[in-house]
Design an enzyme around this catalytic site. Structure first.
Site, PDB file in Angstrom:
ATOM      1  N   LYS A   1      -1.042  -9.330   2.867  1.00 11.75           N
ATOM      2  CA  LYS A   1      -0.287  -8.860   4.034  1.00 11.75           C
ATOM      3  C   LYS A   1      -1.186  -7.910   4.800  1.00 11.75           C
ATOM      4  O   LYS A   1      -1.961  -7.159   4.186  1.00 11.75           O
ATOM      5  CB  LYS A   1       1.005  -8.152   3.602  1.00 11.75           C
ATOM      6  CG  LYS A   1       1.769  -7.531   4.792  1.00 11.75           C
ATOM      7  CD  LYS A   1       3.178  -7.097   4.437  1.00 11.75           C
ATOM      8  CE  LYS A   1       3.289  -5.738   3.792  1.00 11.75           C
ATOM      9  NZ  LYS A   1       2.773  -4.615   4.599  1.00 11.75           N
TER      10      LYS A   1
ATOM     11  N   ASP B   1      -1.112  -6.128  -0.221  1.00 12.06           N
ATOM     12  CA  ASP B   1      -1.464  -5.511   1.068  1.00 12.06           C
ATOM     13  C   ASP B   1      -2.964  -5.284   1.192  1.00 12.06           C
ATOM     14  O   ASP B   1      -3.606  -4.816   0.229  1.00 12.06           O
ATOM     15  CB  ASP B   1      -0.805  -4.123   1.155  1.00 12.06           C
ATOM     16  CG  ASP B   1       0.404  -4.104   2.055  1.00 12.06           C
ATOM     17  OD1 ASP B   1       0.571  -5.012   2.884  1.00 12.06           O
ATOM     18  OD2 ASP B   1       1.203  -3.144   1.917  1.00 12.06           O
TER      19      ASP B   1
ATOM     20  N   GLU C   1      -1.108  -5.324   8.550  1.00  6.14           N
ATOM     21  CA  GLU C   1      -0.303  -4.772   9.636  1.00  6.14           C
ATOM     22  C   GLU C   1      -0.959  -5.081  10.974  1.00  6.14           C
ATOM     23  O   GLU C   1      -2.193  -5.035  11.083  1.00  6.14           O
ATOM     24  CB  GLU C   1      -0.168  -3.243   9.475  1.00  6.14           C
ATOM     25  CG  GLU C   1       0.630  -2.854   8.258  1.00  6.14           C
ATOM     26  CD  GLU C   1       0.770  -1.333   8.098  1.00  6.14           C
ATOM     27  OE1 GLU C   1       0.441  -0.577   9.045  1.00  6.14           O
ATOM     28  OE2 GLU C   1       1.201  -0.916   7.016  1.00  6.14           O
TER      29      GLU C   1
ATOM     30  N   GLU D   1       9.502  -3.936  10.219  1.00  5.03           N
ATOM     31  CA  GLU D   1       9.869  -2.641   9.640  1.00  5.03           C
ATOM     32  C   GLU D   1      10.480  -1.719  10.690  1.00  5.03           C
ATOM     33  O   GLU D   1       9.932  -1.551  11.792  1.00  5.03           O
ATOM     34  CB  GLU D   1       8.632  -1.974   9.010  1.00  5.03           C
ATOM     35  CG  GLU D   1       8.974  -0.622   8.382  1.00  5.03           C
ATOM     36  CD  GLU D   1       7.953  -0.101   7.388  1.00  5.03           C
ATOM     37  OE1 GLU D   1       7.000  -0.836   7.058  1.00  5.03           O
ATOM     38  OE2 GLU D   1       8.132   1.051   6.940  1.00  5.03           O
TER      39      GLU D   1
ATOM     40  N   ASP E   1       0.835  -1.208   0.000  1.00 11.06           N
ATOM     41  CA  ASP E   1       0.000   0.000   0.000  1.00 11.06           C
ATOM     42  C   ASP E   1       0.869   1.258   0.000  1.00 11.06           C
ATOM     43  O   ASP E   1       0.354   2.373  -0.082  1.00 11.06           O
ATOM     44  CB  ASP E   1      -1.009  -0.008   1.160  1.00 11.06           C
ATOM     45  CG  ASP E   1      -0.346   0.024   2.520  1.00 11.06           C
ATOM     46  OD1 ASP E   1       0.885  -0.155   2.595  1.00 11.06           O
ATOM     47  OD2 ASP E   1      -1.060   0.229   3.519  1.00 11.06           O
ATOM     48  N   SER E   2       2.197   1.075   0.044  1.00  9.70           N
ATOM     49  CA  SER E   2       3.106   2.209  -0.170  1.00  9.70           C
ATOM     50  C   SER E   2       2.836   2.838  -1.537  1.00  9.70           C
ATOM     51  O   SER E   2       3.266   3.964  -1.799  1.00  9.70           O
ATOM     52  CB  SER E   2       4.571   1.756  -0.081  1.00  9.70           C
ATOM     53  OG  SER E   2       4.803   0.651  -0.926  1.00  9.70           O
TER      54      SER E   2
HETATM   55  O1  KIV Z   1       3.582  -1.072   1.617  1.00  7.51           O
HETATM   56  C1  KIV Z   1       4.733  -1.515   1.492  1.00  7.51           C
HETATM   57  O2  KIV Z   1       5.398  -1.332   0.463  1.00  7.51           O
HETATM   58  C2  KIV Z   1       5.297  -2.257   2.605  1.00  7.51           C
HETATM   59  C3  KIV Z   1       6.747  -2.559   2.560  1.00  7.51           C
HETATM   60  C4  KIV Z   1       7.523  -1.331   2.776  1.00  7.51           C
HETATM   61  C5  KIV Z   1       7.124  -3.644   3.485  1.00  7.51           C
HETATM   62  O3  KIV Z   1       4.610  -2.584   3.523  1.00  7.51           O
END
Ligand code: KIV
Length: 290
Positions: free
Chosen positions: A118, A88, A120, A187, A49-50
């Protein structure tokens, strides 16, 4: 495809089996062209989600939607055949309850073809991780600095500097592993904490700003390729300066367009055989109509 024919794409169980072995190589990708370039060299591609910050220019990842993740996840899966692709779950789509998370994760799995998701969170998210894994959805955990909680954490701070903080991250990672995650991203934590976690957990740790002690490493591709602007986080080594290459290519293009050197004869379609080029200017639509 290399000389050795590939039988199948890497799956979460293959990543889990790499615990303590050859370090797991992971990068982010959000688009088909980037994913295609990474696919042969990496074990795991994260559609993180970055992308909200890197592609869309948001200040945080909080504004990213499930539809955005699904659109980008689908593009990355379509462009790859080797790496394990994980997508994510964005903020607000899973925290409320395990069933809510299941509906979001099931959409991601069904609509993108990704191998897992993924999310968090540590102890608080453990029941959700268990709920998902028991229903066929592989989960990659994410502890330490959790960017979706930036508004509570008060910024993107290194985690584990105090013993209280280190205890919390340890408890989070253990809870994620016990709940059935196949791996966990750690992280921005201090090095001894990442080392201890990697030694204690039976699942692979994938570090970002968490030291070489981890079982694998992940970076945001744009950071390591020099496409992420002038700010480079301490943990992100630049392996290329593609941003500068792009800037100078665009400058050269602009100069050639202005000087009428582009397009050259080799870029222009010649007239067909027997066709004479027009000798007079073509009539305008207005002239033809009158
Ligand atoms: O969103 C993302 O790209 C991430 C990575 C930095 C691990 O969670």
């Amino acid at each position: 495809m290399t000389a050795v024919a590939r039988i199948r794409r890497l799956m979460p169980r293959d990543i889990a089996a790499r615990k303590g072995g050859t370090p797991i190589v992971c990068l982010t990708a959000y688009t088909a062209p980037m994913a295609r370039l990474l696919d042969d060299e990496v074990d795991l591609i994260l559609v993180g989600d970055s992308l909200g910050m890197v592609l869309y220019g948001f200040d945080t990842t909080v504004g990213v939607t499930l539809d955005m993740m699904i659109a980008h996840g689908r593009a990355v899966v379509r462009a790859t055949s080797h790496a394990c692709v994980i997508v994510d779950l964005p903020f607000g789509t899973y925290e409320e309850a395990p069933r809510v998370a299941y509906r979001a994760a099931a959409r991601v799995m069904a609509e993108t073809g990704a191998a897992g998701i993924k999310l968090e969170g540590g102890e608080t998210m453990a029941p959700t991780i268990r709920f998902l894994t028991q229903r066929g959805i592989p989960v990659l955990g994410h502890v330490g600095l959790m960017p979706q909680s930036v508004n509570v954490a008060g910024g993107f701070r290194v985690q584990g500097k105090t013993s209280e903080e280190a205890e919390r991250v340890l408890a989070d990672a253990h809870a994620v592993a016990k709940a059935g995650a196949f791996g966990v991203v750690i992280e921005n934590t201090v090095e001894p904490l990442a080392r201890a976690l990697t030694a204690e957990l039976a699942i692979p740790t994938i570090g970002i700003g968490a030291s070489a002690a981890c079982d694998g490493q992940i970076l945001v591709s744009e950071d390591m390729l020099g496409l992420g602007g002038d700010f480079v986080p301490r943990f992100a080594k630049r392996y290329a300066a593609l941003g500068e290459g792009i800037r100078s290519a665009v400058k050269a293009y602009g100069a050639e367009v202005k000087a009428r050197r582009f397009p050259g004869p080799e870029h222009v379609y010649p007239a067909g055989p027997g066709e004479a080029p027009p000798t007079k200017p073509l009539a305008t639509v207005r002239e033809r109509a009158s």
